[in-house]
Write a protein that holds these residues in place. Sequence first.
Motif, PDB file in Angstrom:
ATOM      1  N   THR A  78       0.834  -1.205   0.000  1.00 37.21           N
ATOM      2  CA  THR A  78       0.000   0.000   0.000  1.00 37.21           C
ATOM      3  C   THR A  78       0.869   1.256   0.000  1.00 37.21           C
ATOM      4  O   THR A  78       0.596   2.215  -0.723  1.00 37.21           O
ATOM      5  CB  THR A  78      -0.952   0.005   1.210  1.00 37.21           C
ATOM      6  OG1 THR A  78      -1.792  -1.140   1.120  1.00 37.21           O
ATOM      7  CG2 THR A  78      -1.814   1.247   1.245  1.00 37.21           C
ATOM      8  N   THR A  79       1.933   1.231   0.801  1.00 40.01           N
ATOM      9  CA  THR A  79       2.856   2.370   0.840  1.00 40.01           C
ATOM     10  C   THR A  79       3.503   2.580  -0.525  1.00 40.01           C
ATOM     11  O   THR A  79       3.577   3.707  -1.019  1.00 40.01           O
ATOM     12  CB  THR A  79       3.943   2.140   1.912  1.00 40.01           C
ATOM     13  OG1 THR A  79       3.298   2.004   3.175  1.00 40.01           O
ATOM     14  CG2 THR A  79       4.921   3.293   1.968  1.00 40.01           C
ATOM     15  N   MET A  86       2.342   1.646  -3.391  1.00 41.44           N
ATOM     16  CA  MET A  86       1.316   2.094  -4.341  1.00 41.44           C
ATOM     17  C   MET A  86       1.018   3.579  -4.148  1.00 41.44           C
ATOM     18  O   MET A  86       0.665   4.272  -5.094  1.00 41.44           O
ATOM     19  CB  MET A  86       0.037   1.275  -4.176  1.00 41.44           C
ATOM     20  CG  MET A  86       0.137  -0.144  -4.689  1.00 41.44           C
ATOM     21  SD  MET A  86       0.494  -0.260  -6.444  1.00 41.44           S
ATOM     22  CE  MET A  86      -0.972   0.458  -7.139  1.00 41.44           C
ATOM     23  N   GLY A  87       1.166   4.080  -2.924  1.00 42.97           N
ATOM     24  CA  GLY A  87       0.961   5.504  -2.662  1.00 42.97           C
ATOM     25  C   GLY A  87       1.902   6.353  -3.501  1.00 42.97           C
ATOM     26  O   GLY A  87       1.529   7.412  -4.008  1.00 42.97           O
ATOM     27  N   VAL A  93       0.504   6.513  -6.994  1.00 44.04           N
ATOM     28  CA  VAL A  93      -0.620   7.455  -7.080  1.00 44.04           C
ATOM     29  C   VAL A  93      -0.084   8.868  -7.235  1.00 44.04           C
ATOM     30  O   VAL A  93      -0.527   9.627  -8.102  1.00 44.04           O
ATOM     31  CB  VAL A  93      -1.527   7.349  -5.824  1.00 44.04           C
ATOM     32  CG1 VAL A  93      -2.528   8.485  -5.781  1.00 44.04           C
ATOM     33  CG2 VAL A  93      -2.236   6.010  -5.798  1.00 44.04           C
ATOM     34  N   ILE A 146      -4.785   2.354 -10.966  1.00 39.60           N
ATOM     35  CA  ILE A 146      -4.132   2.411  -9.659  1.00 39.60           C
ATOM     36  C   ILE A 146      -5.170   2.457  -8.545  1.00 39.60           C
ATOM     37  O   ILE A 146      -5.010   1.806  -7.501  1.00 39.60           O
ATOM     38  CB  ILE A 146      -3.162   3.608  -9.587  1.00 39.60           C
ATOM     39  CG1 ILE A 146      -1.975   3.353 -10.515  1.00 39.60           C
ATOM     40  CG2 ILE A 146      -2.693   3.860  -8.162  1.00 39.60           C
ATOM     41  CD1 ILE A 146      -1.057   4.546 -10.703  1.00 39.60           C
ATOM     42  N   ARG A 147      -6.261   3.179  -8.747  1.00 41.80           N
ATOM     43  CA  ARG A 147      -7.330   3.239  -7.742  1.00 41.80           C
ATOM     44  C   ARG A 147      -7.939   1.853  -7.525  1.00 41.80           C
ATOM     45  O   ARG A 147      -8.146   1.431  -6.381  1.00 41.80           O
ATOM     46  CB  ARG A 147      -8.412   4.235  -8.152  1.00 41.80           C
ATOM     47  CG  ARG A 147      -9.456   4.465  -7.055  1.00 41.80           C
ATOM     48  CD  ARG A 147     -10.690   5.193  -7.536  1.00 41.80           C
ATOM     49  NE  ARG A 147     -11.438   4.473  -8.559  1.00 41.80           N
ATOM     50  CZ  ARG A 147     -12.189   3.379  -8.342  1.00 41.80           C
ATOM     51  NH1 ARG A 147     -12.281   2.873  -7.141  1.00 41.80           N
ATOM     52  NH2 ARG A 147     -12.838   2.803  -9.326  1.00 41.80           N
ATOM     53  N   ASN A 203      -5.455  -0.300  -5.612  1.00 43.61           N
ATOM     54  CA  ASN A 203      -5.434   0.114  -4.202  1.00 43.61           C
ATOM     55  C   ASN A 203      -6.674  -0.383  -3.460  1.00 43.61           C
ATOM     56  O   ASN A 203      -6.575  -0.838  -2.313  1.00 43.61           O
ATOM     57  CB  ASN A 203      -5.338   1.632  -4.083  1.00 43.61           C
ATOM     58  CG  ASN A 203      -3.920   2.115  -4.069  1.00 43.61           C
ATOM     59  OD1 ASN A 203      -3.015   1.422  -3.646  1.00 43.61           O
ATOM     60  ND2 ASN A 203      -3.707   3.328  -4.542  1.00 43.61           N
ATOM     61  N   ASP A 204      -7.831  -0.282  -4.100  1.00 46.89           N
ATOM     62  CA  ASP A 204      -9.072  -0.760  -3.473  1.00 46.89           C
ATOM     63  C   ASP A 204      -8.993  -2.264  -3.213  1.00 46.89           C
ATOM     64  O   ASP A 204      -9.411  -2.739  -2.153  1.00 46.89           O
ATOM     65  CB  ASP A 204     -10.288  -0.442  -4.343  1.00 46.89           C
ATOM     66  CG  ASP A 204     -10.642   1.034  -4.362  1.00 46.89           C
ATOM     67  OD1 ASP A 204     -10.066   1.807  -3.561  1.00 46.89           O
ATOM     68  OD2 ASP A 204     -11.473   1.425  -5.207  1.00 46.89           O
ATOM     69  N   ILE A 247      -6.246  -4.072  -2.802  1.00 43.89           N
ATOM     70  CA  ILE A 247      -5.272  -4.301  -1.733  1.00 43.89           C
ATOM     71  C   ILE A 247      -5.898  -3.983  -0.382  1.00 43.89           C
ATOM     72  O   ILE A 247      -5.763  -4.751   0.576  1.00 43.89           O
ATOM     73  CB  ILE A 247      -4.000  -3.457  -1.966  1.00 43.89           C
ATOM     74  CG1 ILE A 247      -3.235  -3.975  -3.180  1.00 43.89           C
ATOM     75  CG2 ILE A 247      -3.102  -3.464  -0.733  1.00 43.89           C
ATOM     76  CD1 ILE A 247      -2.128  -3.047  -3.643  1.00 43.89           C
ATOM     77  N   ASP A 248      -6.605  -2.860  -0.302  1.00 44.05           N
ATOM     78  CA  ASP A 248      -7.269  -2.483   0.954  1.00 44.05           C
ATOM     79  C   ASP A 248      -8.301  -3.524   1.369  1.00 44.05           C
ATOM     80  O   ASP A 248      -8.376  -3.905   2.543  1.00 44.05           O
ATOM     81  CB  ASP A 248      -7.944  -1.119   0.827  1.00 44.05           C
ATOM     82  CG  ASP A 248      -6.968   0.032   0.799  1.00 44.05           C
ATOM     83  OD1 ASP A 248      -5.801  -0.154   1.184  1.00 44.05           O
ATOM     84  OD2 ASP A 248      -7.388   1.128   0.383  1.00 44.05           O
TER      85      ASP A 248
END
Length: 110
Positions: free
Chosen positions: A22-23, A25-26, A29, A69-70, A73-74, A76-77
């Motif tokens: 997640t980090t 991927m930030g 973004v 990417i969104r 991220n979704d 992964i979350d």
Amino acid sequence: MRGTRVDLSELEETVRKLGRLTTAMGESVTKSKYNTYLPDGALGSHRFVESTELTSAHRQMKAHIEEIIRVINDAIDDFGTKTKIVHGNYQNAEYEAKNGMNGARSGAGE
């Protein structure tokens, strides 16, 4: 279900890895939003027809990448949240099983 064993340390490691992902991927973004900016006229004047087409194509691709990417991220979350819940459930079940056995032992000796 007899004989099934879950390695909670592996679930914990999965949660940690998802946090690192997640980090990372930030950063993607941020880069996709701000490091790919292309101001109007950067590819030539508006009289240059291909410039307008290229700028439009760039904007479309930029939006598409941001959407990809969104979605990642979704996912992964979502997976991370579900992994944490499963970990907690197994931890609780393990605790209850252990305490249930200990409680049965202490109650039998009375």
